[in-house]
Write a protein that holds these residues in place. Structure first.
Motif, PDB file in Angstrom:
ATOM      1  N   ASN A  80       6.433 -19.744  41.148  1.00 49.02           N
ATOM      2  CA  ASN A  80       6.127 -18.805  39.475  1.00 49.02           C
ATOM      3  C   ASN A  80       7.681 -18.523  38.621  1.00 49.02           C
ATOM      4  N   ALA A  82      10.555 -20.413  38.949  1.00 51.28           N
ATOM      5  CA  ALA A  82      10.821 -22.063  37.777  1.00 51.28           C
ATOM      6  C   ALA A  82       9.866 -22.193  37.160  1.00 51.28           C
ATOM      7  N   VAL A  83       9.082 -22.483  36.658  1.00 49.23           N
ATOM      8  CA  VAL A  83       7.718 -22.543  36.215  1.00 49.23           C
ATOM      9  C   VAL A  83       8.254 -21.353  34.712  1.00 49.23           C
ATOM     10  N   LYS A  85      10.976 -19.487  33.679  1.00 47.19           N
ATOM     11  CA  LYS A  85      12.302 -19.642  33.512  1.00 47.19           C
ATOM     12  C   LYS A  85      12.198 -21.660  32.737  1.00 47.19           C
ATOM     13  N   THR A  86      11.280 -22.634  33.565  1.00 46.58           N
ATOM     14  CA  THR A  86      11.072 -24.013  32.326  1.00 46.58           C
ATOM     15  C   THR A  86      10.889 -23.061  30.674  1.00 46.58           C
ATOM     16  N   LEU A  87       9.477 -22.087  31.182  1.00 47.23           N
ATOM     17  CA  LEU A  87       8.982 -21.881  30.025  1.00 47.23           C
ATOM     18  C   LEU A  87       9.938 -20.760  28.881  1.00 47.23           C
ATOM     19  N   GLU A  88      10.548 -20.264  29.372  1.00 45.13           N
ATOM     20  CA  GLU A  88      12.176 -19.332  28.512  1.00 45.13           C
ATOM     21  C   GLU A  88      13.229 -20.176  28.654  1.00 45.13           C
ATOM     22  N   THR A  89      13.049 -21.520  28.323  1.00 43.89           N
ATOM     23  CA  THR A  89      14.631 -22.001  27.905  1.00 43.89           C
ATOM     24  C   THR A  89      13.901 -23.586  27.440  1.00 43.89           C
ATOM     25  N   GLN A  90      12.889 -24.385  28.087  1.00 45.27           N
ATOM     26  CA  GLN A  90      12.222 -25.664  27.711  1.00 45.27           C
ATOM     27  C   GLN A  90      10.811 -25.559  26.390  1.00 45.27           C
ATOM     28  N   LEU A  92       7.595 -26.100  24.453  1.00 40.75           N
ATOM     29  CA  LEU A  92       6.578 -26.765  25.005  1.00 40.75           C
ATOM     30  C   LEU A  92       6.141 -28.002  23.117  1.00 40.75           C
TER      31      LEU A  92
END
Length: 326
Positions: A80, A82-83, A85-90, A92
């Motif tokens: 959770n 990691a996901v 963190k990805t949504l915050e920095t990358q 969609l």
């Protein structure tokens, strides 16, 4: 002279010499006795198993020293985090942009032309005045000296042989029709079928791109209000243009402003559509066609988008082209 007597070697040696000859024997037999004891020890099962256990212990110690500490087990909390963190920095990619890229190669601009001589007729002149015109002269204009642009709409290729669905009101009364494909290829087209009750027309392009891509049609059986939808077309000749929204309702009815025709079982949507979008595809986020844009609700004389549009379900449109229903 007599020779002294000779004695055989088998004769026993004198008694005083026997101890001297026998003294080295115990020392010579001593190494042989140690080797014999070692052989007996090696042959013992207890000794063999002791050696095996010792070797196994040494091997385990060596592996433990080389492997180090065991890795920590990944938990759901780690996933959770990691996901998130990805949504915050990358960011969609847009669903609408993905759907547009899928449907874009199958969308065509449709332009109808009438002969200038027909514009002398009052009815033909009124038809020419009410149809949407291209705002970009470089994309439209007169076809030749004898024909003038009557209006512009949109179409979608449903069979890669150049079979195109559009609205009947886009091409009705035209003396000729021209379509422009996504790669810029222009071709004349013939009206090969019509379904007036649903304002649908089928065109056959006389020339198609080498890499023609037909749209994928999708059943509306599981379509529901709230599903995202995209409209692609040429509003007022500008395009291809995309607008996104949602499916607002199903099984709607619409009566034309002149009151001459009423259509039923329509899909209601709120993605922006204007004159020129007629005949274009209404697509899902997978880029699959669920309807053909056919009308907008605007009780004012402007006849521009106020927030409610209608599309004919693709099942009806496919039947107009002679394709079996889903």
């Amino acid at each position: 002279m007599r020779r002294p007597a000779m004695y055989s070697a088998s004769r026993p040696a004198p008694a005083q010499q026997a101890p001297a000859a026998a003294q080295p024997a115990p020392e010579a037999a001593q190494p042989s006795s140690r080797r014999h004891r070692l052989r007996l020890a090696a042959a013992s099962p207890a000794v063999m198993w002791s050696a095996i256990v010792l070797l196994a212990a040494l091997l385990a110690m060596s592996l433990a020293m080389n492997m180090g500490p065991a890795p920590r087990k990944i938990t759901q909390a780690d996933i959770n985090a990691a996901v998130l963190k990805t949504l915050e920095t990358q960011p969609l990619p847009s669903e609408y942009a993905k759907a547009y890229e899928v449907i874009r190669p199958s969308v065509v601009r449709v332009v109808s032309y009438v002969k200038k001589s027909r514009l002398k007729d009052e009815k033909a002149a009124r038809l020419h005045a009410t149809r949407p015109k291209m705002l970009d002269p470089a994309q439209g204009g007169e076809k030749d000296d004898d024909e003038i642009e009557a209006g512009v709409g949109t179409g979608v290729v449903i069979v890669d042989k150049g079979i195109i669905l559009t609205n009947l009101h886009v091409v009705s009364g035209a003396d000729s029709v021209k379509v422009t494909f996504s790669d810029g290829l222009e071709a004349t087209a013939t009206i090969t079928g019509a379904q007036p009750e649903n304002d649908l027309a089928v065109l056959q392009a006389h020339k198609i791109p080498d890499d023609m891509i037909a749209a994928t049609m999708r059943s509306t059986g599981d379509l529901a209000p709230g599903h995202k939808a995209l409209v692609v077309g040429f509003p007022f000749g500008i395009g291809p243009s995309a607008s996104g929204g949602v499916i607002s309702g199903l099984n709607r009815s619409f009566r034309s402003p002149e009151g001459k025709q009423e259509m039923t079982n329509l899909i209601q949507f709120d993605a922006a559509a204007n004159p020129g979008n007629s005949g274009g595809p209404l697509v899902t986020m997978d880029g699959e066609v669920v309807g053909i844009v056919t009308a907008i609700l605007n009780p004012t004389p402007a006849r521009t988008f106020l927030g409610i549009g209608f599309a004919v379900p693709i099942e009806n449109a496919a039947q107009a082209a002679g394709l079996p229903p889903f």
